[in-house]
Design a protein around this motif. Structure first.
Motif, PDB file in Angstrom:
ATOM      1  N   ALA A   1      -8.064   7.231   2.820  1.00 29.47           N
ATOM      2  CA  ALA A   1      -8.905   6.906   2.202  1.00 29.47           C
ATOM      3  C   ALA A   1     -10.202   7.084   2.671  1.00 29.47           C
ATOM      4  O   ALA A   1     -10.579   7.020   4.257  1.00 29.47           O
ATOM      5  CB  ALA A   1      -8.737   5.751   1.479  1.00 29.47           C
TER       6      ALA A   1
ATOM      7  N   MET B   1      -6.827  -1.079  -1.477  1.00 32.01           N
ATOM      8  CA  MET B   1      -6.253  -0.270  -2.568  1.00 32.01           C
ATOM      9  C   MET B   1      -6.381   0.511  -3.879  1.00 32.01           C
ATOM     10  O   MET B   1      -6.208   1.338  -4.183  1.00 32.01           O
ATOM     11  CB  MET B   1      -4.421  -0.994  -3.060  1.00 32.01           C
ATOM     12  CG  MET B   1      -4.316  -2.004  -1.202  1.00 32.01           C
ATOM     13  SD  MET B   1      -2.573  -2.000  -1.303  1.00 32.01           S
ATOM     14  CE  MET B   1      -2.952  -3.573  -1.942  1.00 32.01           C
TER      15      MET B   1
ATOM     16  N   LEU C   1       1.066   3.578  -3.347  1.00 32.52           N
ATOM     17  CA  LEU C   1       0.050   4.173  -3.434  1.00 32.52           C
ATOM     18  C   LEU C   1       0.281   5.570  -3.633  1.00 32.52           C
ATOM     19  O   LEU C   1      -0.752   6.367  -3.847  1.00 32.52           O
ATOM     20  CB  LEU C   1      -1.531   4.403  -2.305  1.00 32.52           C
ATOM     21  CG  LEU C   1      -1.912   2.985  -2.523  1.00 32.52           C
ATOM     22  CD1 LEU C   1      -2.773   2.467  -1.469  1.00 32.52           C
ATOM     23  CD2 LEU C   1      -2.601   2.762  -4.319  1.00 32.52           C
TER      24      LEU C   1
ATOM     25  N   LEU D   1      -5.016   2.663   5.558  1.00 26.35           N
ATOM     26  CA  LEU D   1      -6.003   3.674   3.807  1.00 26.35           C
ATOM     27  C   LEU D   1      -6.450   4.612   4.708  1.00 26.35           C
ATOM     28  O   LEU D   1      -6.019   5.841   4.158  1.00 26.35           O
ATOM     29  CB  LEU D   1      -6.378   2.004   3.215  1.00 26.35           C
ATOM     30  CG  LEU D   1      -5.632   1.317   2.240  1.00 26.35           C
ATOM     31  CD1 LEU D   1      -6.158  -0.020   2.301  1.00 26.35           C
ATOM     32  CD2 LEU D   1      -5.020   2.110   1.260  1.00 26.35           C
TER      33      LEU D   1
ATOM     34  N   SER E   1      -8.913   3.055  -3.599  1.00 28.76           N
ATOM     35  CA  SER E   1      -9.348   4.334  -3.103  1.00 28.76           C
ATOM     36  C   SER E   1      -9.041   5.497  -3.440  1.00 28.76           C
ATOM     37  O   SER E   1      -9.105   6.350  -3.218  1.00 28.76           O
ATOM     38  CB  SER E   1      -7.823   4.042  -1.670  1.00 28.76           C
ATOM     39  OG  SER E   1      -8.569   2.967  -0.713  1.00 28.76           O
TER      40      SER E   1
ATOM     41  N   LEU F   1      -3.970  10.528  -1.575  1.00 30.18           N
ATOM     42  CA  LEU F   1      -3.437   9.849  -0.644  1.00 30.18           C
ATOM     43  C   LEU F   1      -2.256  10.826   0.220  1.00 30.18           C
ATOM     44  O   LEU F   1      -1.614  11.598   0.051  1.00 30.18           O
ATOM     45  CB  LEU F   1      -3.730   8.241  -0.046  1.00 30.18           C
ATOM     46  CG  LEU F   1      -4.763   7.900  -0.917  1.00 30.18           C
ATOM     47  CD1 LEU F   1      -4.322   6.445  -1.088  1.00 30.18           C
ATOM     48  CD2 LEU F   1      -5.623   7.743  -0.196  1.00 30.18           C
TER      49      LEU F   1
ATOM     50  N   ALA G   1       0.757  -1.673  -0.051  1.00 28.80           N
ATOM     51  CA  ALA G   1       0.164   0.157  -0.150  1.00 28.80           C
ATOM     52  C   ALA G   1       0.496   1.190  -0.400  1.00 28.80           C
ATOM     53  O   ALA G   1       0.421   2.087  -0.330  1.00 28.80           O
ATOM     54  CB  ALA G   1      -1.503  -0.299   0.994  1.00 28.80           C
TER      55      ALA G   1
END
Ligand code: EPZ
Length: 419
Positions: free
Chosen positions: A205, A173, A34, A200, A176, A223, A31
């Motif tokens: 998220a 993921m 991201l 997240l 999001s 994010l 993650a």
């Protein structure tokens, strides 16, 4: 390669500190792809699989360091690469977890199909169908999934035929950062999913339905990095409970989370193992005889498939009949042949194993075939009369931090030698 030698028949006494969960650390590390920035993960276990996914992410452009043991800082400012090569993916199929984040961040991902492993074919069709529902174009070419999307992924409703754990994680993921709302139906509910949702959410998220099988994600444009603590490894916890059930004695397990093993703990109490839960501490012990029980592996909160092999080893130490149904994977009985070498009486019929407990196993030379099968051989070895030698323990080192050392500290006569 190393081998592990165990002189069995000695009860276990003392305390063990449980490590962070492998199956939480892997998606949470993925993650970090991201968004740019410095992400901090606490309680990261020191495992082969963690080192493997970090090598993979380095090829994509991240850098990382451990400011202190088990604290991992990942910098994902420069993620330009989007390919996960066969050489890396074939050693760890959880590499598929980079598919969703790479598509969401770069609009492109080229990930080798994982290929099968000892416990089954392990397809990723649910992952691919889900990403296509979010607007990705996927092609299968030369053993690779080549995925791309023009602009952002688009929110949609995804229904899983089976509550796939990493499938749910990949969709969470990807969704999001998608445009609009995504609903995931029949989502997996394992605690590791909740750990990912917490990370997240801390990154910005918007996810509703944590802990349930319907997850609603309102996509956001970007994010930001966060700091997250990896949950305790429930499978490591269950493995030590199986070991003390087999060998006898009493263990205090610290830094664990008993609430993450609801059906397993009930089953262990039915076997005759004493279990006391106190927040992040669990005391488990056995002094009298143990009873055989029937097991059926199910998605969470049912009996975990990752503890099936360990409990089969335990059932061989009873004097009763135990029927074990493995419903998650089609070939997760590789440990049966090895346990039979130790004197176990087990008959396999399709996805069902029937264990006629003989009360006691005898040490033998056995071979690890996969991660949890090797753990079941350790459980059998600490209970067996005589010496058990387990070869190919690199399987064990993928998912257990210093298992032999931790067991030695509570009285097991267990050590490593070069093969
Ligand atoms: C995760 O694997 C775990 N791995 C496994 O732990 C665990 O056994 C499994 O979940 C089940 O709990 C990680 O979290 C890294 P699934 P995953 O997708 O996500 C089929 C260990 O020992 N399926 O929930 O790969 C699949 O073949 C490992 O730590 C499809 O058919 O499992 C299996 O029969 C082993 N198509 C079933 O669903 C798909 O696209 C469950 O798989 C995906 C899965």
């Amino acid at each position: 390669m190393d081998k592990i030698i165990i002189e069995g028949g000695r009860p276990l006494h003392g305390e063990i500190f449980v490590s962070g969960a492998k199956n939480a650390a892997l998606p949470l590390i993925a993650a970090t792809l991201l968004c740019p920035g410095e992400h901090t993960l606490y309680n990261v276990p020191d495992l082969k699989d963690i080192r493997t996914i970090l090598v993979l992410l380095e090829t994509l452009g991240i850098t990382y360091h451990y400011p202190e043991p088990h604290t991992l800082v990942i910098n994902s400012d420069h993620v330009e690469g989007y390919e996960a090569s066969y050489d890396l993916v074939k050693t760890m199929r959880a590499s598929v977890l980079v598919l969703g984040p790479l598509l969401a961040r770069l609009g492109r991902a080229r990930v080798s199909l994982p290929g099968g492993c000892a416990i089954g074919a392990r397809p990723i069709n649910f992952h691919m169908q889900g990403l296509q529902k979010l607007g990705a174009q996927l092609e299968l070419e030369a053993g690779y999934v080549d995925a791309s999307v023009k602009g952002r992924l688009q929110g949609n409703t995804i229904y899983f035929d089976f509550p796939s754990v990493t499938g749910t994680e990949n969709m969470l993921m990807a969704a999001s950062l998608a445009q609009g709302k995504t609903i995931i139906k029949n989502a997996a509910k394992e605690p590791e999913i909740g750990n990912l949702i917490d990370m997240l959410t801390a990154m910005g998220a918007k996810i509703d339905g944590r802990g349930g099988d319907i997850l609603v994600i309102e996509g956001v444009a970007e994010l930001k990095p966060a700091a997250t603590t990896i949950i305790a490894d429930r499978i490591e916890t269950g493995t030590y409970i199986a070991a003390v059930g087999a060998a006898g004695g009493e263990l205090t397990l610290r830094n664990c989370n008993p609430a993450h093993l609801p059906s397993f703990l009930e089953k262990m109490r039915a076997v005759g193992i004493f279990i006391e839960e106190k927040d992040t501490v669990l005391v488990a012990g056995r002094s009298g005889p143990i009873k055989s029980v029937d097991i059926k592996t199910m998605p969470y909160p049912g009996f975990p498939t990752d503890l099936q092999a360990q409990i089969m080893a335990l059932m061989t130490c009873t004097n009763g009949l135990s029927v074990i149904d493995e419903t998650i994977f089609e070939n997760r009985f590789m440990h049966v042949a090895e346990l039979q070498r130790m004197g176990a009486d087990i008959r396999v019929e399709g996805g069902r194993a029937i264990v006629a407990g003989t009360g006691m196993l005898t040490g033998a030379q056995v071979m690890a075939t996969d991660l949890r099968a090797s753990a079941s051989l350790v459980v059998a070895g600490v209970a067996a009369q005589g010496v058990t030698t387990i070869s190919r323990v690199y399987h064990l080192d993928r998912g257990y931090e210093r298992l032999d050392e931790k067991l030695r500290q509570v009285g097991a006569k267990i050590w490593r030698e070069k093969e």
